[in-house]
Design a protein around this motif. Structure first.
Motif, PDB file in Angstrom:
ATOM      1  N   ASN A 116     -18.652  21.300  35.194  1.00 14.34           N
ATOM      2  CA  ASN A 116     -19.929  21.664  35.837  1.00 14.34           C
ATOM      3  C   ASN A 116     -20.694  22.630  34.936  1.00 14.34           C
ATOM      4  N   VAL A 117     -21.987  22.411  34.864  1.00 10.42           N
ATOM      5  CA  VAL A 117     -22.850  23.313  34.092  1.00 10.42           C
ATOM      6  C   VAL A 117     -23.879  23.906  35.035  1.00 10.42           C
ATOM      7  N   VAL A 118     -24.048  25.210  34.984  1.00 10.24           N
ATOM      8  CA  VAL A 118     -25.102  25.856  35.772  1.00 10.24           C
ATOM      9  C   VAL A 118     -26.025  26.649  34.833  1.00 10.24           C
ATOM     10  N   PHE A 119     -27.310  26.411  34.970  1.00 17.15           N
ATOM     11  CA  PHE A 119     -28.303  27.165  34.188  1.00 17.15           C
ATOM     12  C   PHE A 119     -28.567  28.467  34.933  1.00 17.15           C
ATOM     13  N   MET A 120     -27.594  29.357  34.915  1.00 17.17           N
ATOM     14  CA  MET A 120     -27.754  30.624  35.640  1.00 17.17           C
ATOM     15  C   MET A 120     -27.502  31.826  34.734  1.00 17.17           C
ATOM     16  N   GLY A 121     -27.475  31.569  33.424  1.00 17.25           N
ATOM     17  CA  GLY A 121     -27.309  32.683  32.488  1.00 17.25           C
ATOM     18  C   GLY A 121     -28.664  33.313  32.203  1.00 17.25           C
ATOM     19  N   MET A 122     -28.834  33.772  30.962  1.00 16.59           N
ATOM     20  CA  MET A 122     -30.081  34.449  30.624  1.00 16.59           C
ATOM     21  C   MET A 122     -31.254  33.468  30.619  1.00 16.59           C
ATOM     22  N   GLY A 123     -32.358  33.883  31.233  1.00 18.97           N
ATOM     23  CA  GLY A 123     -33.585  33.106  31.152  1.00 18.97           C
ATOM     24  C   GLY A 123     -33.905  32.315  32.404  1.00 18.97           C
ATOM     25  N   GLU A 124     -35.164  31.922  32.479  1.00 14.99           N
ATOM     26  CA  GLU A 124     -35.652  31.033  33.545  1.00 14.99           C
ATOM     27  C   GLU A 124     -35.771  29.644  32.910  1.00 14.99           C
ATOM     28  N   PRO A 125     -34.817  28.748  33.204  1.00 12.13           N
ATOM     29  CA  PRO A 125     -34.787  27.469  32.481  1.00 12.13           C
ATOM     30  C   PRO A 125     -36.053  26.644  32.631  1.00 12.13           C
ATOM     31  N   LEU A 126     -36.710  26.739  33.798  1.00 14.04           N
ATOM     32  CA  LEU A 126     -37.890  25.900  34.000  1.00 14.04           C
ATOM     33  C   LEU A 126     -39.128  26.464  33.295  1.00 14.04           C
ATOM     34  N   ALA A 127     -39.045  27.702  32.804  1.00 14.01           N
ATOM     35  CA  ALA A 127     -40.125  28.238  31.963  1.00 14.01           C
ATOM     36  C   ALA A 127     -39.928  27.799  30.506  1.00 14.01           C
ATOM     37  N   ASN A 128     -38.782  27.201  30.209  1.00 14.10           N
ATOM     38  CA  ASN A 128     -38.504  26.620  28.885  1.00 14.10           C
ATOM     39  C   ASN A 128     -38.261  25.128  29.111  1.00 14.10           C
ATOM     40  N   TYR A 129     -39.247  24.506  29.748  1.00 12.51           N
ATOM     41  CA  TYR A 129     -39.001  23.165  30.299  1.00 12.51           C
ATOM     42  C   TYR A 129     -38.603  22.143  29.244  1.00 12.51           C
ATOM     43  N   LYS A 130     -39.364  22.133  28.139  1.00 14.40           N
ATOM     44  CA  LYS A 130     -39.149  21.090  27.123  1.00 14.40           C
ATOM     45  C   LYS A 130     -37.690  21.089  26.637  1.00 14.40           C
ATOM     46  N   VAL A 156     -29.661  23.258  37.906  1.00 14.27           N
ATOM     47  CA  VAL A 156     -30.744  24.048  37.315  1.00 14.27           C
ATOM     48  C   VAL A 156     -31.148  25.098  38.336  1.00 14.27           C
ATOM     49  N   SER A 157     -31.131  26.335  37.873  1.00 14.30           N
ATOM     50  CA  SER A 157     -31.450  27.433  38.774  1.00 14.30           C
ATOM     51  C   SER A 157     -32.829  27.984  38.425  1.00 14.30           C
ATOM     52  N   THR A 158     -33.617  28.253  39.422  1.00 11.19           N
ATOM     53  CA  THR A 158     -34.949  28.811  39.155  1.00 11.19           C
ATOM     54  C   THR A 158     -35.242  29.928  40.139  1.00 11.19           C
ATOM     55  N   GLU A 166     -40.076  14.836  38.876  1.00 17.74           N
ATOM     56  CA  GLU A 166     -40.486  13.571  38.236  1.00 17.74           C
ATOM     57  C   GLU A 166     -39.389  12.987  37.339  1.00 17.74           C
ATOM     58  N   GLU A 167     -38.353  13.755  37.021  1.00 17.99           N
ATOM     59  CA  GLU A 167     -37.311  13.274  36.095  1.00 17.99           C
ATOM     60  C   GLU A 167     -36.419  12.232  36.786  1.00 17.99           C
ATOM     61  N   PRO A 168     -35.766  11.397  35.972  1.00 21.69           N
ATOM     62  CA  PRO A 168     -34.949  10.336  36.577  1.00 21.69           C
ATOM     63  C   PRO A 168     -33.591  10.818  37.092  1.00 21.69           C
ATOM     64  N   TRP A 169     -33.229  12.073  36.796  1.00 18.41           N
ATOM     65  CA  TRP A 169     -31.865  12.521  37.106  1.00 18.41           C
ATOM     66  C   TRP A 169     -31.786  13.256  38.439  1.00 18.41           C
ATOM     67  N   GLN A 170     -30.623  13.122  39.057  1.00 21.58           N
ATOM     68  CA  GLN A 170     -30.377  13.852  40.317  1.00 21.58           C
ATOM     69  C   GLN A 170     -29.614  15.138  40.045  1.00 21.58           C
ATOM     70  N   VAL A 171     -30.169  15.984  39.196  1.00 22.54           N
ATOM     71  CA  VAL A 171     -29.501  17.265  38.973  1.00 22.54           C
ATOM     72  C   VAL A 171     -29.669  18.134  40.220  1.00 22.54           C
ATOM     73  N   ASN A 172     -28.773  19.084  40.379  1.00 17.78           N
ATOM     74  CA  ASN A 172     -28.881  20.002  41.520  1.00 17.78           C
ATOM     75  C   ASN A 172     -29.922  21.069  41.228  1.00 17.78           C
ATOM     76  N   LEU A 173     -30.619  21.463  42.259  1.00 20.04           N
ATOM     77  CA  LEU A 173     -31.611  22.535  42.111  1.00 20.04           C
ATOM     78  C   LEU A 173     -31.168  23.734  42.960  1.00 20.04           C
ATOM     79  N   ALA A 174     -31.103  24.886  42.318  1.00 26.21           N
ATOM     80  CA  ALA A 174     -30.779  26.130  43.025  1.00 26.21           C
ATOM     81  C   ALA A 174     -31.996  27.045  42.935  1.00 26.21           C
ATOM     82  N   VAL A 175     -32.480  27.492  44.072  1.00 25.95           N
ATOM     83  CA  VAL A 175     -33.684  28.333  44.092  1.00 25.95           C
ATOM     84  C   VAL A 175     -33.292  29.742  44.538  1.00 25.95           C
ATOM     85  N   SER A 176     -33.581  30.704  43.688  1.00 27.03           N
ATOM     86  CA  SER A 176     -33.247  32.094  44.017  1.00 27.03           C
ATOM     87  C   SER A 176     -34.368  32.686  44.854  1.00 27.03           C
ATOM     88  N   LEU A 177     -34.072  33.013  46.100  1.00 25.00           N
ATOM     89  CA  LEU A 177     -35.109  33.575  46.976  1.00 25.00           C
ATOM     90  C   LEU A 177     -35.042  35.107  46.980  1.00 25.00           C
TER      91      LEU A 177
END
Ligand code: SF4
Length: 342
Positions: free
Chosen positions: A153-167, A189-191, A203-214
């Protein structure tokens, strides 16, 4: 010219070599990664010598081992001197890697060591994927006892906002799925609520998980903790999370870092449960890992229990996450912070 970072260009990087060599090398880089080119035993020595110094886009600067050996935290030094953190966590049925997507972060969340550092630069797709390849190479020789010897499992929860580095986040996900053979459903992907990036992800073709930090449901309080709430208010964030759920059929998770006296009230728990119910989301609560630059602290155990009980009573599906690595500098950005101040 970094081999692991540019898998599509391997043929160009090795113009003198027959094409099967690039296939062999691709196999080493992404399917069965090894820490050193010396271990690529089916390649000629001269080629291994060429690849060796440029295999990784970073070198390991520091490692901390916690939780009786089931957590490894790495500080990597990139070729330009930038420092990033990656955390490997072994569980009974999975091995999870928490990766960084930026050097620092521009979002400025007050309780976060990375946010307190500010933003330096985006990571390239190669630098992001290399964290996964490195962990796989490491696990091949040093598995975590009783956990899978590969990143599951990979989680984008380290340093940075992954969706601000979208490309680069997007390209790294594509490589994990298409080149490394990972399942999209094993990538999260955590945002913190970067709405334009959330929209693109839909819009992407993948069913990645989305985690939203409230972290707060009360707009003025949320803006204090998560300043980007000013630009992308919570209502917009929640509506976009709902769109994600409806488009992908994947339940979104709502992340909540519990901070004493800030967001641990009954009012917050009731508000959070209402949002979770409304968008069929799962709530993950984690008590704050304190950082040296902030006076914020986690609530005591009884208070955490009460918050969870209120959420449950109000109909939310909730998991209390364990704070891994409290015996090391586990909070995102802390290892880098310590390295910078020593
Ligand atoms: S919590 Fe995440 S989004 Fe907020 S400052 Fe830290 S790294 Fe950036």
């Amino acid at each position: 010219m970094l081999y692991i970072a540019e898998p599509e260009n391997l043929g160009d990087l090795l113009p003198e070599e027959p094409s099967y060599r690039t296939d062999q090398l691709k196999n080493w880089l992404y399917k069965h990664p090894v820490l050193s080119a010396d271990e690529m035993t089916n390649l000629p020595t001269a080629l291994r010598d060429t690849i060796g110094p440029q295999l990784w886009p970073f070198e390991l600067a520091q490692e901390q081992v916690g939780d009786g050996g089931s957590t490894r935290k790495w500080l990597f030094l990139c070729t330009d001197g930038a420092q990033i953190e990656t955390v490997l966590m072994g569980y009974a049925n999975r091995t999870t890697l928490c990766i960084s997507s930026q050097v620092g972060c521009a979002m400025g969340c007050t309780f976060c060591a990375t946010g307190q550092f500010g933003f330096d630069r985006h990571l390239s797709a190669g630098e992001i994927v290399a964290q996964v390849a490195y962990a796989n190479a490491y696990l091949a020789s040093t598995p975590i006892p009783r956990s899978p010897a590969r990143v599951t499992n990979v989680v984008f929860m380290g340093m940075g906002e992954p969706l601000a580095n979208y490309k680069h986040t997007r390209e790294s996900i594509r490589r994990m799925i298409e080149t490394m053979g990972m399942s999209a459903r094993s990538i999260t992907v955590s945002t913190v609520g970067f709405v334009p990036g959330m929209r693109k992800l839909i819009e992407e073709p993948w069913q990645v998980n989305l985690a939203v930090s409230l972290h707060s449901t009360i707009p003025s309080e949320r803006t204090k903790l998560v300043p980007i709430n000013d630009r992308y208010p919570i209502d917009q964030v929640v509506a976009t999370a709902k769109d994600y759920f409806e488009a992908k059929g994947r339940r979104v998770s709502l992340e909540w870092t519990l901070i004493a006296g800030e967001n641990d009230s009954d009012e917050e728990a009731v508000g959070l449960a209402a949002i979770a119910r409304g968008i069929h989301a799962h709530v993950n609560v984690i008590a704050l890992n304190p950082t040296p630059l902030s006076t914020d602290r986690p609530p005591d155990r009884d208070h955490v229990r009460r918050f969870i009980a209120t959420l449950t009573r109000e109909g939310a599906n909730v998991t209390l996450r364990d704070t891994r690595g409290q015996d090391i500098d586990a909070a995102c950005g802390q290892l880098r912070l310590r390295a910078a101040s020593s």
